[in-house]
Write a protein that holds these residues in place. Structure first.
Motif, PDB file in Angstrom:
ATOM      1  N   TYR A 114      -3.266   5.790  -0.676  1.00 18.65           N
ATOM      2  CA  TYR A 114      -1.640   5.405  -0.596  1.00 18.65           C
ATOM      3  C   TYR A 114      -0.714   5.794  -2.001  1.00 18.65           C
ATOM      4  O   TYR A 114      -1.044   5.722  -2.639  1.00 18.65           O
ATOM      5  CB  TYR A 114      -2.727   3.961  -0.974  1.00 18.65           C
ATOM      6  CG  TYR A 114      -3.797   3.509  -0.142  1.00 18.65           C
ATOM      7  CD1 TYR A 114      -3.446   2.656   1.057  1.00 18.65           C
ATOM      8  CD2 TYR A 114      -5.452   3.603  -0.259  1.00 18.65           C
ATOM      9  CE1 TYR A 114      -4.406   2.411   1.816  1.00 18.65           C
ATOM     10  CE2 TYR A 114      -6.164   3.463   0.192  1.00 18.65           C
ATOM     11  CZ  TYR A 114      -6.206   3.287   1.610  1.00 18.65           C
ATOM     12  OH  TYR A 114      -7.080   2.737   1.738  1.00 18.65           O
TER      13      TYR A 114
ATOM     14  N   PHE B 117      -6.885  -6.328  -1.531  1.00 18.93           N
ATOM     15  CA  PHE B 117      -6.473  -5.509  -2.033  1.00 18.93           C
ATOM     16  C   PHE B 117      -6.345  -4.935  -3.679  1.00 18.93           C
ATOM     17  O   PHE B 117      -6.916  -5.897  -4.430  1.00 18.93           O
ATOM     18  CB  PHE B 117      -4.283  -5.486  -2.046  1.00 18.93           C
ATOM     19  CG  PHE B 117      -4.015  -5.732  -0.595  1.00 18.93           C
ATOM     20  CD1 PHE B 117      -3.798  -5.085  -0.279  1.00 18.93           C
ATOM     21  CD2 PHE B 117      -3.241  -6.847  -0.293  1.00 18.93           C
ATOM     22  CE1 PHE B 117      -3.468  -4.554   0.951  1.00 18.93           C
ATOM     23  CE2 PHE B 117      -2.566  -6.781   1.657  1.00 18.93           C
ATOM     24  CZ  PHE B 117      -3.127  -5.385   1.315  1.00 18.93           C
TER      25      PHE B 117
ATOM     26  N   TYR C 217      -1.389  -0.581  -4.568  1.00 17.35           N
ATOM     27  CA  TYR C 217      -2.890  -1.556  -4.795  1.00 17.35           C
ATOM     28  C   TYR C 217      -3.666  -0.292  -3.423  1.00 17.35           C
ATOM     29  O   TYR C 217      -3.011   0.046  -2.654  1.00 17.35           O
ATOM     30  CB  TYR C 217      -2.715  -2.729  -3.771  1.00 17.35           C
ATOM     31  CG  TYR C 217      -2.152  -3.780  -4.126  1.00 17.35           C
ATOM     32  CD1 TYR C 217      -2.822  -4.433  -5.225  1.00 17.35           C
ATOM     33  CD2 TYR C 217      -0.672  -3.795  -4.419  1.00 17.35           C
ATOM     34  CE1 TYR C 217      -2.650  -5.584  -6.253  1.00 17.35           C
ATOM     35  CE2 TYR C 217      -0.380  -5.318  -5.238  1.00 17.35           C
ATOM     36  CZ  TYR C 217      -1.379  -5.391  -6.270  1.00 17.35           C
ATOM     37  OH  TYR C 217      -0.247  -6.651  -7.243  1.00 17.35           O
ATOM     38  N   LYS C 218      -4.463  -0.690  -3.550  1.00 17.45           N
ATOM     39  CA  LYS C 218      -5.493   0.067  -1.893  1.00 17.45           C
ATOM     40  C   LYS C 218      -5.936  -0.874  -0.972  1.00 17.45           C
ATOM     41  O   LYS C 218      -5.915  -1.509  -1.690  1.00 17.45           O
ATOM     42  CB  LYS C 218      -6.391   1.445  -2.842  1.00 17.45           C
ATOM     43  CG  LYS C 218      -5.990   2.586  -3.674  1.00 17.45           C
ATOM     44  CD  LYS C 218      -6.733   3.435  -4.275  1.00 17.45           C
ATOM     45  CE  LYS C 218      -7.930   2.278  -4.716  1.00 17.45           C
ATOM     46  NZ  LYS C 218      -9.381   3.177  -6.029  1.00 17.45           N
ATOM     47  N   MET C 219      -6.400  -0.301  -0.169  1.00 15.29           N
ATOM     48  CA  MET C 219      -6.873  -1.112   0.966  1.00 15.29           C
ATOM     49  C   MET C 219      -8.779  -0.517   0.600  1.00 15.29           C
ATOM     50  O   MET C 219      -8.921  -0.404   0.295  1.00 15.29           O
ATOM     51  CB  MET C 219      -6.563  -0.993   2.477  1.00 15.29           C
ATOM     52  CG  MET C 219      -7.779  -1.688   3.308  1.00 15.29           C
ATOM     53  SD  MET C 219      -6.887  -3.802   3.397  1.00 15.29           S
ATOM     54  CE  MET C 219      -5.813  -2.855   4.648  1.00 15.29           C
TER      55      MET C 219
ATOM     56  N   MET D  23       0.818  -0.838  -0.038  1.00 12.17           N
ATOM     57  CA  MET D  23      -0.157  -0.102   0.227  1.00 12.17           C
ATOM     58  C   MET D  23       0.818   1.539   0.175  1.00 12.17           C
ATOM     59  O   MET D  23      -0.046   2.581  -0.502  1.00 12.17           O
ATOM     60  CB  MET D  23      -0.818  -0.318   1.109  1.00 12.17           C
ATOM     61  CG  MET D  23      -1.715  -1.004   1.584  1.00 12.17           C
ATOM     62  SD  MET D  23      -2.755  -0.840   2.523  1.00 12.17           S
ATOM     63  CE  MET D  23      -2.041  -1.877   4.151  1.00 12.17           C
ATOM     64  N   TYR D  24       2.240   0.862   0.330  1.00 10.77           N
ATOM     65  CA  TYR D  24       2.957   2.135   0.620  1.00 10.77           C
ATOM     66  C   TYR D  24       3.967   2.108  -0.326  1.00 10.77           C
ATOM     67  O   TYR D  24       5.094   1.368   0.644  1.00 10.77           O
ATOM     68  CB  TYR D  24       3.298   2.559   2.156  1.00 10.77           C
ATOM     69  CG  TYR D  24       1.540   2.746   2.432  1.00 10.77           C
ATOM     70  CD1 TYR D  24       0.701   3.514   2.278  1.00 10.77           C
ATOM     71  CD2 TYR D  24       1.238   1.428   3.848  1.00 10.77           C
ATOM     72  CE1 TYR D  24      -0.453   3.946   3.421  1.00 10.77           C
ATOM     73  CE2 TYR D  24       0.095   1.924   4.238  1.00 10.77           C
ATOM     74  CZ  TYR D  24      -0.854   2.560   3.952  1.00 10.77           C
ATOM     75  OH  TYR D  24      -1.438   2.747   5.158  1.00 10.77           O
TER      76      TYR D  24
ATOM     77  N   SER E  62      -3.605   7.588  -4.277  1.00  6.58           N
ATOM     78  CA  SER E  62      -4.222   6.724  -4.842  1.00  6.58           C
ATOM     79  C   SER E  62      -5.318   7.947  -5.282  1.00  6.58           C
ATOM     80  O   SER E  62      -6.387   8.278  -6.303  1.00  6.58           O
ATOM     81  CB  SER E  62      -4.666   5.695  -4.025  1.00  6.58           C
ATOM     82  OG  SER E  62      -5.150   6.814  -2.512  1.00  6.58           O
TER      83      SER E  62
ATOM     84  N   ASN F 131      -4.248  -0.086  -7.201  1.00  9.57           N
ATOM     85  CA  ASN F 131      -3.644   1.725  -7.408  1.00  9.57           C
ATOM     86  C   ASN F 131      -3.951   1.975  -8.434  1.00  9.57           C
ATOM     87  O   ASN F 131      -2.560   2.066  -9.139  1.00  9.57           O
ATOM     88  CB  ASN F 131      -2.741   2.357  -6.496  1.00  9.57           C
ATOM     89  CG  ASN F 131      -3.268   3.624  -6.553  1.00  9.57           C
ATOM     90  OD1 ASN F 131      -3.645   4.324  -6.631  1.00  9.57           O
ATOM     91  ND2 ASN F 131      -1.686   3.757  -5.670  1.00  9.57           N
TER      92      ASN F 131
END
Length: 550
Positions: free
Chosen positions: A211, A229, A215-217, A67-68, A108, A232
Motif C-alpha cells: 500500500y 484499516f 492505511y493497510k488492509m 490505501m493508495y 507499506s 501504515n
C-alpha cells in the motif's frame, strides 16, 4: 467513472462547490493547552463491499484513498495539492507533464516508490490481459489506446521514468482536467516485485498486496462484509495519521447498521430515506447531494430480437421514461434523500467560467420529464415502427430496499400508461447485478454512475461506443465525435463547454439512458469523531486526518 450496477449507498458531507470535499471536523480547540485524549480505534459503516485490492482490476474506488496515494490529492478546500509528487511542470503546448516525486515515499513493505512504480502501474492497467474497467481514463496519453488494443507494446506508452524521482507524461493533446485525474487512485503506483510475486492471487488478500497510502488492509476477503484499516507505519506522512485501527462494517440492511449505531457499536452510519425522518433534528445528522446519478438502462443488444428492435427504438425508450414522475421518486420513494435530475449529468459537479452549473445549462429535454399523455403517443408510434402490438421485458434491480421500490414504481407506472406493456421484475444481490450488466445479460436494469473527477466528461465518456462501461451498448458516431473532441482546452472555454452541452443534448434527445434521480445522502456521526474527509467525486471517504476523542 466509478460505475456500479446497483444504487450506491453513497454518503456525503455538506455541499460546497464542483469538486466537493468536506472535512467533518470537531467543534472545540486543538491547541497544545487543551489537547484531547484520543481513542485510536473507530467503527464505521461502509458503502459497499470491496471485491479486490488490485487498483488495475477494481470496479470502483470508494475506500481506495485510504490505501493508495496518487501524484496529487484533493484537499478539504477543494484544491489540488502535492501528494506523492512534490511538484509538477507542464510544457507550453500543454502536452508534456513532468512530476518530481517524494524521495521518502515507500510502499507499506518498505520498498521505495519510484517513477518506475508509476510507469509499471499505468502500463499494467492498460495491458489487454488485465481487462481494466478504467482504461478510458488514460485516453489522451500517447499510445494509450494502441497499447490497450494490443497494437503496441506497453513500452510505447507515453510515460517514462527519467530517473527514480522524475516522471514524464506525454499527451497527444492538452487535457483540461489532467491534474484532476492525477488525484485519482487509478493512477497510483504499484510495486512490480509484489505483483509478479503473487501473480493471479495479487490483491486477493491483505497479505498479497502493498500500500502507498495512510492505511493497510487487514481482516479482509473478497466481498466480505467486514474489514479493518490499520496504520501504515511506512507511510511518508504517517505523523498526521492518528488512527491505529478503523473497523469497517457493510450491512445490506440499513436497519441493521442503524441498530448497531444506536447500540454504540458504530461511530458512523449511513441512512436511507425511510430512516431520515427520525433524525431530522439530530446534531449528529449530516446531509448533502453526491455526484452519483441513478439510471434506467435498456440493453441495445439483447439476445431477444424483438427486444433488440424495441430498445433500439428511441420512441419506446422515451415512452417508458415519460411515465416516470421524478418529483414523486425524489420526495416519496426516496423520502427526500435524492435530487431531481435536469439531464444526464449531476448537479453541483462542474461550473463554467461564470460559475454556472453544467446541470443548469444542460438541455435534458424530455429525458427526465413526466408526461403520460405524450408517453402514449410515443408508445403507439414506437410499437408501429417495430411491428408489435405489445412488449414484455424483465427489469433487473438489486435486493437493496430502495432499488426494489424503484423497480416496482417503474413497473406500476409504465404498465398503467402504456397498454400492452408487461414488465417482469428480477431482484438479485447487487454484485450479481454488476456481473450480469458487465456481460450484457439483462433486458433492462437499474444502475448508476458516480464521477471520478469534477468534470461533465465523467458522465458522458462512459457512453462512448468503445467504452467498456457502456454496458447497454448504445452507439452514436456524432456523439463519439463531440465527446472525443471535448477533451482539449480549459473547462471554462466556450468551445469545450459547448461540445459537452451538445453531447448531453444528443443523449437526452435520444433517451440513450434514462436519468431517475441523483443521490442526496444522510448519515449519522458521533460528536467524538472528527476529521473525516468526504469527496463528492472519486474515492469518497478518506480517513487520513480522522481522529476520535474519548
Amino acid at each position: 467513472m466509478s460505475t456500479k450496477s446497483f444504487r450506491l449507498k453513497a454518503t456525503i458531507g455538506l455541499l460546497g462547490i464542483a469538486s466537493l470535499s468536506v472535512l467533518l471536523a470537531a467543534c472545540g480547540s486543538n491547541s497544545a493547552a487543551s489537547k484531547p485524549k484520543l481513542d485510536r480505534t473507530a467503527d464505521l459503516s461502509a458503502n459497499y463491499v470491496i471485491t479486490t485490492l488490485d487498483i488495475s482490476k477494481t470496479q470502483g474506488f470508494d475506500q481506495a484513498g485510504n490505501m493508495y496515494d496518487s501524484l496529487f490529492y484533493m484537499n478539504k478546500d477543494h484544491k489540488i495539492v502535492p501528494d506523492l509528487a512534490t511538484k509538477s511542470t507542464v510544457s507550453k503546448d500543454g502536452k508534456t507533464y513532468t512530476f518530481k516525486l517524494r524521495k521518502d515515499a515507500k510502499f507499506s513493505n518498505g520498498d521505495p516508490i519510484t517513477a518506475q512504480s508509476f510507469v509499471y502501474s499505468w502500463q499494467r492497467s492498460l495491458a489487454p490481459a488485465t481487462k481494466s474497467m478504467h482504461v478510458y481514463l488514460f485516453n489522451g496519453i500517447v499510445n494509450a489506446a494502441a497499447v490497450n488494443a494490443g497494437k503496441l507494446p506497453a513500452s510505447k506508452l507515453g510515460v517514462t521514468a527519467t530517473n527514480d524521482h522524475t516522471l514524464t507524461v506525454k499527451l497527444t493533446h492538452p487535457i483540461a482536467y489532467f491534474n484532476k485525474l492525477m488525484t485519482y487512485q487509478a493512477f497510483a503506483p504499484q510495486d512490480e516485485k509484489i505483483v509478479k510475486k503473487y501473480g493471479s492471487s495479487y490483491g486477493m488478500s491483505p497479505e498479497k498486496m502493498v500500500y502507498s497510502g495512510p492505511y493497510k488492509m487487514a481482516n479482509w476477503k473478497p466481498q466480505s462484509n467486514t474489514w479493518t484499516f490499520v496504520k501504515n507505519t511506512n507511510y511518508w506522512d504517517k505523523k498526521v495519521v492518528k488512527m491505529h485501527k478503523i473497523n469497517m462494517h457493510y450491512e445490506e440492511d440499513p436497519e441493521t447498521s442503524l441498530n448497531l449505531y444506536q447500540s454504540k457499536k458504530l461511530d458512523f452510519t449511513i441512512l436511507t430515506g425511510d430512516q431520515v425522518s427520525n433524525f431530522k433534528n439530530s446534531k449528529q445528522l449530516f446531509k448533502g447531494p453526491y455526484s452519483y446519478m441513478n439510471y434506467l438502462f435498456f440493453n441495445q443488444e439483447p439476445t431477444n430480437q424483438t427486444l433488440r428492435k424495441a430498445f433500439r427504438n428511441e420512441n419506446i425508450r422515451k415512452a417508458i421514461s415519460l411515465t416516470l414522475d421524478r418529483k414523486q421518486i425524489v420526495n416519496v420513494l426516496m423520502n427526500g434523500a435524492a435530487v431531481k435530475p435536469t439531464g444526464v449529468v449531476t448537479k453541483y459537479l462542474a461550473y463554467n467560467n461564470k460559475g454556472t452549473d453544467f446541470a443548469k445549462l444542460q438541455d435534458g429535454g424530455q429525458s427526465a420529464a413526466y408526461n403520460p399523455t405524450l408517453a402514449k403517443q410515443y408508445w403507439q408510434k414506437g410499437l408501429k415502427q417495430i411491428g408489435q402490438k405489445s412488449l414484455k421485458f424483465t427489469l433487473m434491480s438489486s435486493t437493496e430496499d430502495s432499488s426494489k421500490k424503484l423497480a416496482e414504481y417503474i413497473q406500476a407506472n409504465a404498465q398503467k400508461y402504456l397498454p400492452g406493456l408487461t414488465i417482469n421484475l428480477q431482484s438479485v444481490p447487487e454484485q450479481i447485478v454488476y456481473q450480469r450488466s458487465l456481460k450484457g445479460q439483462f433486458d433492462a436494469y437499474l444502475g448508476g454512475r458516480g464521477a471520478d473527477i469534477s468534470d461533465p466528461i465523467e458522465f458522458l465518456a462512459p457512453l462512448l461506443s468503445n467504452n467498456p462501461q457502456n454496458y447497454a451498448k448504445w452507439q452514436n458516431a456524432t456523439y463519439d465525435k463531440l465527446v472525443n473532441g471535448s477533451t482539449t482546452g480549459n473547462l471554462s472555454t466556450t468551445a469545450r463547454w459547448n461540445k459537452l452541452l451538445q453531447a448531453e443534448k444528443l443523449l437526452a434527445d435520444q433517451q440513450a439512458v434514462t436519468p431517475l434521480y441523483q443521490d442526496y445522502n444522510y448519515y449519522l456521526k458521533r460528536s467524538t469523531l472528527h476529521g473525516i474527509t468526504h469527496n463528492s467525486t472519486g474515492a469518497q471517504w478518506n480517513y487520513k486526518y480522522m481522529y476520535k476523542t474519548k
